[in-house]
Design a protein around this motif. Structure first.
Motif, PDB file in Angstrom:
ATOM      1  N   LEU A  71       0.844  -1.192   0.000  1.00 29.23           N
ATOM      2  CA  LEU A  71       0.000   0.000   0.000  1.00 29.23           C
ATOM      3  C   LEU A  71       0.882   1.245   0.000  1.00 29.23           C
ATOM      4  N   ASP A  72       0.580   2.196  -0.898  1.00 28.12           N
ATOM      5  CA  ASP A  72       1.375   3.417  -0.976  1.00 28.12           C
ATOM      6  C   ASP A  72       0.459   4.630  -1.095  1.00 28.12           C
ATOM      7  N   GLU A  73       1.048   5.784  -1.348  1.00 28.13           N
ATOM      8  CA  GLU A  73       0.289   7.031  -1.427  1.00 28.13           C
ATOM      9  C   GLU A  73      -0.777   6.989  -2.519  1.00 28.13           C
ATOM     10  N   GLU A  74      -0.457   6.382  -3.642  1.00 31.60           N
ATOM     11  CA  GLU A  74      -1.428   6.294  -4.732  1.00 31.60           C
ATOM     12  C   GLU A  74      -2.648   5.494  -4.303  1.00 31.60           C
ATOM     13  N   ASP A  75      -2.410   4.382  -3.593  1.00 32.80           N
ATOM     14  CA  ASP A  75      -3.526   3.569  -3.094  1.00 32.80           C
ATOM     15  C   ASP A  75      -4.345   4.346  -2.065  1.00 32.80           C
ATOM     16  N   LEU A  76      -3.661   5.112  -1.222  1.00 38.16           N
ATOM     17  CA  LEU A  76      -4.350   5.912  -0.210  1.00 38.16           C
ATOM     18  C   LEU A  76      -5.278   6.938  -0.867  1.00 38.16           C
ATOM     19  N   ASN A  77      -4.807   7.602  -1.899  1.00 39.95           N
ATOM     20  CA  ASN A  77      -5.633   8.594  -2.607  1.00 39.95           C
ATOM     21  C   ASN A  77      -6.830   7.930  -3.273  1.00 39.95           C
ATOM     22  N   LEU A  78      -6.628   6.720  -3.823  1.00 39.00           N
ATOM     23  CA  LEU A  78      -7.750   6.000  -4.431  1.00 39.00           C
ATOM     24  C   LEU A  78      -8.829   5.692  -3.393  1.00 39.00           C
ATOM     25  N   VAL A  79      -8.385   5.247  -2.220  1.00 37.88           N
ATOM     26  CA  VAL A  79      -9.339   4.911  -1.160  1.00 37.88           C
ATOM     27  C   VAL A  79     -10.083   6.160  -0.709  1.00 37.88           C
ATOM     28  N   LYS A  80      -9.372   7.267  -0.551  1.00 47.49           N
ATOM     29  CA  LYS A  80      -9.999   8.506  -0.090  1.00 47.49           C
ATOM     30  C   LYS A  80     -11.078   8.993  -1.047  1.00 47.49           C
ATOM     31  N   HIS A  81     -10.932   8.705  -2.332  1.00 47.62           N
ATOM     32  CA  HIS A  81     -11.887   9.209  -3.322  1.00 47.62           C
ATOM     33  C   HIS A  81     -13.007   8.219  -3.625  1.00 47.62           C
ATOM     34  N   CYS A  82     -13.071   7.103  -2.894  1.00 54.12           N
ATOM     35  CA  CYS A  82     -14.195   6.178  -3.069  1.00 54.12           C
ATOM     36  C   CYS A  82     -15.468   6.819  -2.514  1.00 54.12           C
ATOM     37  N   ASP A  83     -16.603   6.527  -3.157  1.00 49.21           N
ATOM     38  CA  ASP A  83     -17.864   7.192  -2.831  1.00 49.21           C
ATOM     39  C   ASP A  83     -18.299   6.983  -1.387  1.00 49.21           C
ATOM     40  N   GLN A  84     -18.097   5.784  -0.850  1.00 48.66           N
ATOM     41  CA  GLN A  84     -18.631   5.459   0.472  1.00 48.66           C
ATOM     42  C   GLN A  84     -17.668   5.781   1.613  1.00 48.66           C
ATOM     43  N   VAL A  85     -16.515   6.351   1.295  1.00 51.39           N
ATOM     44  CA  VAL A  85     -15.485   6.601   2.303  1.00 51.39           C
ATOM     45  C   VAL A  85     -15.587   8.037   2.825  1.00 51.39           C
ATOM     46  N   GLU A  86     -15.666   8.177   4.154  1.00 49.73           N
ATOM     47  CA  GLU A  86     -15.646   9.494   4.786  1.00 49.73           C
ATOM     48  C   GLU A  86     -14.221   9.949   5.063  1.00 49.73           C
ATOM     49  N   GLN A  87     -13.429   9.064   5.652  1.00 46.52           N
ATOM     50  CA  GLN A  87     -12.045   9.372   5.979  1.00 46.52           C
ATOM     51  C   GLN A  87     -11.188   8.131   5.754  1.00 46.52           C
ATOM     52  N   ALA A  88      -9.923   8.349   5.424  1.00 44.93           N
ATOM     53  CA  ALA A  88      -8.963   7.255   5.290  1.00 44.93           C
ATOM     54  C   ALA A  88      -7.601   7.757   5.743  1.00 44.93           C
ATOM     55  N   THR A  89      -6.903   6.945   6.488  1.00 42.09           N
ATOM     56  CA  THR A  89      -5.603   7.359   7.011  1.00 42.09           C
ATOM     57  C   THR A  89      -4.628   6.196   6.960  1.00 42.09           C
ATOM     58  N   PRO A  90      -3.356   6.455   6.657  1.00 41.14           N
ATOM     59  CA  PRO A  90      -2.361   5.381   6.639  1.00 41.14           C
ATOM     60  C   PRO A  90      -1.976   4.972   8.061  1.00 41.14           C
ATOM     61  N   ILE A  91      -1.655   3.714   8.219  1.00 43.18           N
ATOM     62  CA  ILE A  91      -1.266   3.183   9.530  1.00 43.18           C
ATOM     63  C   ILE A  91       0.022   2.370   9.378  1.00 43.18           C
ATOM     64  N   LEU A  92       0.988   2.694  10.217  1.00 42.49           N
ATOM     65  CA  LEU A  92       2.185   1.865  10.354  1.00 42.49           C
ATOM     66  C   LEU A  92       2.297   1.472  11.816  1.00 42.49           C
ATOM     67  N   MET A  93       2.727   0.259  12.084  1.00 45.64           N
ATOM     68  CA  MET A  93       2.830  -0.213  13.459  1.00 45.64           C
ATOM     69  C   MET A  93       4.164  -0.916  13.673  1.00 45.64           C
ATOM     70  N   GLN A  94       4.711  -0.718  14.854  1.00 49.05           N
ATOM     71  CA  GLN A  94       5.947  -1.390  15.218  1.00 49.05           C
ATOM     72  C   GLN A  94       5.999  -1.563  16.726  1.00 49.05           C
ATOM     73  N   SER A  95       6.300  -2.781  17.160  1.00 49.16           N
ATOM     74  CA  SER A  95       6.511  -3.017  18.577  1.00 49.16           C
ATOM     75  C   SER A  95       7.950  -2.654  18.904  1.00 49.16           C
ATOM     76  N   THR A  96       8.133  -1.722  19.810  1.00 53.08           N
ATOM     77  CA  THR A  96       9.471  -1.218  20.078  1.00 53.08           C
ATOM     78  C   THR A  96       9.594  -0.825  21.548  1.00 53.08           C
ATOM     79  N   SER A  97      10.567   0.003  21.855  1.00 56.56           N
ATOM     80  CA  SER A  97      10.771   0.441  23.243  1.00 56.56           C
ATOM     81  C   SER A  97      10.960   1.948  23.286  1.00 56.56           C
ATOM     82  N   VAL A  98      10.600   2.527  24.401  1.00 53.03           N
ATOM     83  CA  VAL A  98      10.742   3.961  24.640  1.00 53.03           C
ATOM     84  C   VAL A  98      11.563   4.146  25.911  1.00 53.03           C
ATOM     85  N   THR A  99      12.519   5.063  25.846  1.00 51.66           N
ATOM     86  CA  THR A  99      13.353   5.345  27.015  1.00 51.66           C
ATOM     87  C   THR A  99      13.113   6.772  27.473  1.00 51.66           C
TER      88      THR A  99
END
Length: 394
Positions: A71-99
């Protein structure tokens, strides 16, 4: 009829201790059913709020693990312009640590856009959301949850503090610009070993640190008037057509997962309600016991009434009204007590609670039905006493 009700009321006052105990049994049974129903309502509301705050209230689009696509920016723009979509946002996830302050904490790092707050219900307690400029420039800014703030600094507001996040294999310095409250925190309290601290950063920052340009998922908010499953199929079809693939993209209706969890909670509530109903049934059996004892104690009185012209129906109705009065009074006390305890408990834990009319009506109906049913036999027995035999009783 009114005279019979008055007579039944006066008769209940003769043995006040016994009557009070019977009424108390009915009240406890009704109150237990009310409490179980309200606990279920609070649990369902808390679960729904929490799951929606985690992004489980809509739809996600991801790639099939076997497909050689991303999934990339082009796919994100396609999803955003679908008729039934109100909002769409990209998601990245990583299990990591915070110090922070030389203390390391496990965390789930989320890369999100500024529009994510409209989809995953991010509630800003202090500070602000990322700006569009910070997203476009991949700035090192972050949002942390209130539990993290309390653990690190023993206070909620830590705006302006800096934390170190391991992102892309290297430790990077981030400025805290916002403190969030994710739902009610119920799941984190219950499942703290499985759901770590949440930290949010701009998705572009996460992409830069990890050296990637794609997304893990696209979170989508569907129009309330649209069917989520059909909308998901339509979105994946558009993405497959644009990428020249088939079945490479997958839509996941997370609302169904939420419904599945709430269904499990409903089953547990049903089982507990059955236990409450059994206690109410046992309490109602005491009505029969009390009324049979009352018939035995008032045999001579029944004979006198029948001797001076009282009909069998009059005697039967008088005893039946006594049983119904016990049920009505006990039911009313149980409802009041159940809701007083429920509202007090809900206010203590900071949750909203409404009146569940289905549970209320069921408790009233069940208590009145059982009270009447178990009062019929003693009333019938009293009405069948022969005046001659009754007058012989001392």
């Amino acid at each position: 009829m009114i005279d019979l009700i008055r007579s039944a009321y006066r008769s209940l006052g003769r043995k006040r201790g016994r009557t009070v105990l019977t009424i108390l049994g009915i009240a406890i049974g009704v109150a237990s059913v009310i409490l179980i129903g309200n606990i279920s309502q609070c649990g369902t509301n808390a679960l729904t709020t929490e799951l929606e705050s985690l992004g489980l209230g809509g739809l996600t689009i991801s790639c099939n693990a076997e497909a050689n696509v991303s999934l990339d920016e082009e796919d994100l723009n396609l999803v955003k312009h679908c008729d039934q979509v109100e909002q769409a946002t990209p998601i990245l996830m990583q299990s990591t640590s915070v110090t922070v302050r030389d203390e390391e904490t496990n965390t789930l790092l989320w890369g999100i856009d500024t529009s994510a707050s409209q989809i995953v219900s991010i509630q800003i307690l202090y500070g602000r959301m990322f700006s569009n400029k910070e997203v476009s420039t991949a700035a090192n800014v972050c949002l942390v949850d209130e539990a993290f703030s309390q653990k690190a600094y023993h206070r909620s507001n830590i705006i302006g503090k800096h934390i170190s996040i391991q992102c892309g294999g290297a430790m990077e310095d981030f400025e805290v610009v916002g403190i969030i409250k994710t739902g009610s925190g119920l799941l984190q309290n219950m499942l703290g070993n499985y759901i770590p601290t949440f930290v949010y950063i701009p998705y572009t920052t996460m992409q830069t640190s990890m050296g990637r340009s794609n997304f893990d998922q696209i979170a989508v908010k569907i129009d309330s008037n649209s069917n989520v499953d059909r909308a998901g199929n339509s979105i994946t079809a558009i993405l497959n057509q644009n990428n020249g693939t088939s079945d490479a993209f997958v839509s996941n209706n997370l609302a169904k997962q939420k419904d599945g969890l709430t269904s499990i909670l409903d089953i547990v509530t049903l089982v507990l309600s059955a236990v409450g109903a059994i206690s109410l049934l046992v309490a109602s059996l005491s009505i029969m016991t009390v009324m049979l004892v009352s018939v035995s104690e008032r045999t001579r009185e029944i004979g006198i009434k029948k001797a001076i012209g009282a009909r069998q129906l009059d005697i039967m109705l008088e005893f039946l009204f006594e049983a119904v009065l016990i049920s009505v009074i006990g039911c009313a006390i149980g409802i009041v007590a159940g809701y007083l305890v429920s509202f007090a408990g809900a206010s203590i834990i900071g949750m909203s609670l409404g009146i569940r009319w289905d549970v209320l009506l069921l408790a009233v109906f069940f208590s009145l039905c059982t009270g009447t049913t178990f009062g019929v036999y003693p009333a019938y027995k009293a009405s069948k006493l022969r005046p001659v035999d009754a007058l012989r009783m001392e």
